[in-house]
Enzyme design. Structure first.
Site, PDB file in Angstrom:
ATOM      1  CG  ASP A 123     -61.418 131.560  63.126  1.00 57.10           C
ATOM      2  OD1 ASP A 123     -61.375 130.569  62.369  1.00 57.10           O
ATOM      3  OD2 ASP A 123     -61.952 131.525  64.251  1.00 57.10           O
ATOM      4  CG  ASN A 124     -64.425 135.880  63.236  1.00 55.39           C
ATOM      5  OD1 ASN A 124     -65.059 134.888  63.571  1.00 55.39           O
ATOM      6  ND2 ASN A 124     -63.594 136.501  64.048  1.00 55.39           N
TER       7      ASN A 124
END
Length: 287
Positions: A123-124
């Site tokens: 997600d990052n």
């Protein structure tokens, strides 16, 4: 940009000061509250499309929406790949090939300057291969391959030296999504190509870029086995001496330029050891 309040304050967990005589405090967990000013941070980037977005649609099993997102990402981040009008399977393979190269170069750049992203999960991880500062990032001071400013990562999965592995895991997550987006009749051929890029392409490209960064930091013309051994020994000495990662290389470069033989004296490097000489056994090795 960062906008800080002059009136609003908030309490948050942090570390107690080290006890008298303690060499260093334990990195986990924060056990006291501190009060600080509140602030709002606005992050800007050409795109915030992430591996996690693709992963989510894969988990939902929405193949049509997954293909739409991948095409949007390619148009936005890799538009040159559309110039040859490749069929979808070959386009996705080409996209993944460039993605793994960008990820390898990104992480090699982080290691070169002592940067830790902190929470390098899917997600990052931006599809465009840029740094997304999730928040708990940091620049390493005293060299420690386990350095991790993100206090929730107690196992150190995203610590400084483990960032290449984290990037490869994110690439594996994207690869799994691409397998689902490729038409079944082409899946076998393309899956083999993607898997090879993941297993061989990423590590090979990372080693090339990282080795070149190490070569330049040491001021060498050639990177060979001797240079690699020199780099490994230097990192061991830096860790044993708690040498500042950034300062040491700047002082090495400056002092080498100022000495006729290009070999700096240990005294010239003292600022990198927080102003004090390293332990006797380490000082002998440095000399």
């Amino acid at each position: 940009s960062l906008v800080a309040s002059t009136t609003e304050r908030i309490s948050r967990p942090w570390y107690p000061p080290p006890e008298a005589g303690a060499a260093r405090r334990s990195p986990h967990p924060p056990s006291m509250l501190v009060e600080e000013r509140t602030a709002m941070l606005c992050r800007c980037a050409p795109s915030f499309l992430r591996v996690g977005h693709v992963e989510l649609l894969t988990l939902r099993g929405d193949e049509a929406e997954l293909e739409q997102l991948l095409m949007h990402a390619i148009r936005r981040e890799y538009p040159h790949l559309l110039e040859d009008a490749k069929p979808l399977p070959d386009l996705l393979v080409a996209f993944f090939a460039e993605f793994v190269e960008r990820q390898a170069e990104l992480v090699a750049g982080w290691l070169r300057v002592g940067y830790v992203q902190g929470n390098m999960n899917s997600d990052n991880c931006l599809l465009g291969g840029r740094t997304l500062d999730y928040g708990p990032f940091g620049f390493m001071e005293a060299y420690d391959p386990r350095y991790q400013p993100f206090t929730s990562d107690a196992m150190g999965d995203y610590a400084f030296a483990r960032q290449p592995m984290a990037a490869q895991r994110n690439a594996a997550t994207l690869a799994s999504a691409l397998f689902e987006a490729i038409p079944e009749r082409e899946r076998g051929r393309c899956s083999e190509e993607i898997q090879k890029l993941l297993d061989e392409g990423f590590p090979a490209h990372f080693r090339r870029v990282h080795s070149d960064g190490c070569r330049r930091k040491l001021g060498l013309e050639v990177w060979d086995e001797d240079a690699s051994s020199l780099w490994s020994e230097l990192l061991k000495l830096m860790q044993a001496s708690e040498a500042d990662f950034t300062m040491l290389f700047r002082l090495l470069a400056a002092s080498a330029a100022d000495t006729p033989e290009g070999v700096p004296e240990l005294e010239a490097l003292i600022p990198a050891f927080r102003g004090r000489a390293p332990p006797i056994e380490a000082a002998t090795a440095w000399s």
